[in-house]
Enzyme design. Structure first.
Site, PDB file in Angstrom:
ATOM      1  CG  HIS A  48      -1.848   1.150   1.318  1.00  0.00           C
ATOM      2  ND1 HIS A  48      -3.170   1.083   0.946  1.00  0.00           N
ATOM      3  CD2 HIS A  48      -1.642   2.435   1.711  1.00  0.00           C
ATOM      4  CE1 HIS A  48      -3.733   2.276   1.113  1.00  0.00           C
ATOM      5  NE2 HIS A  48      -2.825   3.106   1.582  1.00  0.00           N
ATOM      6  CD  GLU A  49       1.374   3.576   3.714  1.00  0.00           C
ATOM      7  OE1 GLU A  49       1.537   4.627   3.070  1.00  0.00           O
ATOM      8  OE2 GLU A  49       0.337   3.339   4.374  1.00  0.00           O
ATOM      9  CG  HIS A  92       0.170   6.250  -0.765  1.00  0.00           C
ATOM     10  ND1 HIS A  92      -0.852   6.954  -1.358  1.00  0.00           N
ATOM     11  CD2 HIS A  92      -0.402   5.540   0.248  1.00  0.00           C
ATOM     12  CE1 HIS A  92      -1.999   6.685  -0.719  1.00  0.00           C
ATOM     13  NE2 HIS A  92      -1.750   5.833   0.252  1.00  0.00           N
ATOM     14  CD  GLU A 135      -5.856   5.292   0.264  1.00  0.00           C
ATOM     15  OE1 GLU A 135      -4.943   6.139   0.397  1.00  0.00           O
ATOM     16  OE2 GLU A 135      -5.910   4.262   0.953  1.00  0.00           O
TER      17      GLU A 135
HETATM   18 ZN    ZN Z   1      -3.183   5.208   1.680  1.00  0.00          ZN
END
Ligand code: ZN
Length: 500
Positions: free
Chosen positions: A265-266, A269, A295
């Site tokens: 997830h990170e 980003h 997101e």
């Molecule tokens: Zn996030």
């Protein structure tokens, strides 16, 4: 006589200085979350307060105003990038300028008190002591919304900070469509999964998980010379400067999945910000198009890729090399373990099917709070009612209910829809990506993430903040954002329906 070229150059220099001050603030924030000794907190808060005050003052200074006036004067023509830079800076400037500094300071002060009050209330499992803080913050944010301006719904003014151009009126039918389909879909999926339970998760030592996390970052082409991985209480991703992108994770010995998916997830980003071109760096354009577009990038790598059957089958041997306790797991075990759907009370622990229901609940409540149709004191009961209606379960306590998220204690009303939109955008972008890369699943089965990353760089990353989210989605996918791509994705993945 100052030429437009000179004005533009001075303007960019001014913005670059602001960006460098922000780099210092970002590094102080990163350190605060990752390594700072607890007793340094008070001094750090003061240093950060001074720095953010300085950045704000310089940004709303006459220097910015005069440059913007000169660059938007009749007869001035700019290339597309410079025009976008002026437009975005103008927007930020007008918003920052509109709110009186005394109000900005008061919000910071009240939010500074509200967060410990929220932590204490959560610890004591009682909402009442938090009520005065939340009431005050809500009143201040209503004041901000009324100053910034809206056409009848305060929610729009606050939503605009996170998702420029979106309104509650546009969000409500989107949510209604999604809700109508999603609620029965959750039933059908849970029903189907009951006959195929996921295996128990063995303990995995932190060091093994750290090595695995680094291997995952490598697999996703995260440039280790331009970034690093650390541990923190809450996983996050932060860009310090061009060439310095940091991600964090949280290692849980009892459940390796927590760090595994946080890292994906990170990293999503960070890949977004790594993909912003050099020409936009040190300007307000060197950022994501919106919170929700940001997101969508994290959810793409975490869910669309990370929780997919082909990727998990590819990653299993790697996982087993680092975590021998998983030696007996099959690819099917891993897929089931990564994708079990259940009715749960806590948003951050929710699976990708039920997650958006948690967001709808929060959107409805904050929309009513800002519209004056719901009193803060009635919030816990309203939360529990909605939770029952949407998720089919009721919190036994406020800690599992209305007190679970920090966002409102920060005064961040209007933030939650970004999470839901991120999921919808990720699915819609994936459908467009599949049209260009029909062998997407085959690529993932080989652990080849290069082509999907290149696609995202071209359609999303390289624009930075030049396009508004709606326009970006329209150009990248050929259609306006909607919920049908996401619903089709869920049906295909969890019920094995043919893709529409
Ligand atoms: Zn996030």
């Amino acid at each position: 006589v100052t030429t437009i070229t000179a004005t533009l150059q001075q303007f960019k220099q001014h913005l670059a200085d602001l960006a460098r001050l922000s780099q210092a603030a970002a590094l102080l924030n990163w350190d605060l979350e990752t390594g700072m000794p607890r007793k340094g907190a008070a001094a750090r808060a003061e240093a950060l307060g001074l720095l953010s005050g300085e950045i704000f003052t310089r940004f709303v200074s006459p220097q910015t105003a005069e440059a913007l006036a000169a660059l938007t004067a009749p007869g001035v023509t700019l290339d597309a990038t410079d025009a976008a830079l002026v437009r975005v800076t103008r927007r930020d400037y007008d918003k920052s300028q509109a709110i009186p500094p005394a109000l900005v300071r008061e919000i910071a002060t009240v939010a500074g008190q509200a967060q410990p009050a929220w932590e204490q209330a959560r610890h004591d499992n009682t909402f009442a002591p938090f009520v005065p803080y939340l009431t005050r913050l809500l009143a201040l944010k209503c004041e901000v919304a009324d100053i910034v301006g809206h056409r009848g719904n305060r929610y729009d003014a606050l939503l605009d900070d996170y998702e420029p151009g979106l309104t509650a009126a546009a969000l409500i039918p989107l949510i209604a469509d999604l809700r109508r389909e999603l609620v029965p879909l959750v039933d059908a999926i849970i029903d189907r999964q009951q006959s195929q339970p996921a295996p128990a998760v063995p303990a995995v030592p932190v060091e093994a998980q750290r090595a695995l996390a680094l291997a995952l970052l490598d697999l996703l082409h995260f440039d280790s010379d331009a970034g690093r991985l650390d541990a923190s209480a809450h996983p996050f991703s932060i860009t310090i400067a061009p060439g310095d992108h940091r991600v964090t994770t949280r290692f849980d010995v009892a459940d390796f999945r927590s760090s595994f998916f946080s890292v994906l997830h990170e990293c999503g980003h960070a890949l977004y910000e790594l993909g912003i071109p050099a020409a936009l760096q040190l300007t307000p354009l060197a950022d994501g198009a919106s919170m929700a577009i940001h997101e969508s990038q994290s959810r793409f790598w975490e869910n669309v890729v990370g929780r997919s059957r082909p990727f998990l089958a590819f990653v299993l041997p790697l996982l087993q090399r680092h975590c021998p306790a998983l030696a007996a797991w099959s690819a099917d075990d891993l897929f089931r373990s990564a994708n079990s759907v259940r009715r749960s009370l806590i948003r951050t622990e929710a699976d990708e099917v039920t997650y958006n229901l948690h967001v709808m609940l929060r959107f409805e409540l904050e929309n009513e709070l800002l519209g004056g149709r719901l009193a803060v004191t009635d919030l816990p009961a309203a939360w529990n009612d909605r939770c029952r209606a949407l998720l089919g379960c009721t919190p036994a306590s406020d800690r599992e209910g209305v007190l679970q998220d920090v966002h409102w204690a920060h005064g961040s009303f209007g933030y939650f829809p970004s999470y839901m939109l991120g999921n919808l955008y990720a699915a819609q972008l994936t459908d467009a990506l599949r049209r260009d890369l029909p062998d997407f699943d085959t690529l993932l089965a080989r652990g080849d993430t290069q082509a999907p990353l290149a696609w995202l760089r071209d359609r999303v990353h390289r624009h930075g903040r030049m396009l508004e989210p709606h326009e970006l989605m329209l150009r990248a996918t050929g259609s306006a954002p909607d919920s049908r791509h996401f619903l089709a994705y869920l049906r295909s993945k969890f019920l094995g329906d043919a893709r529409s």
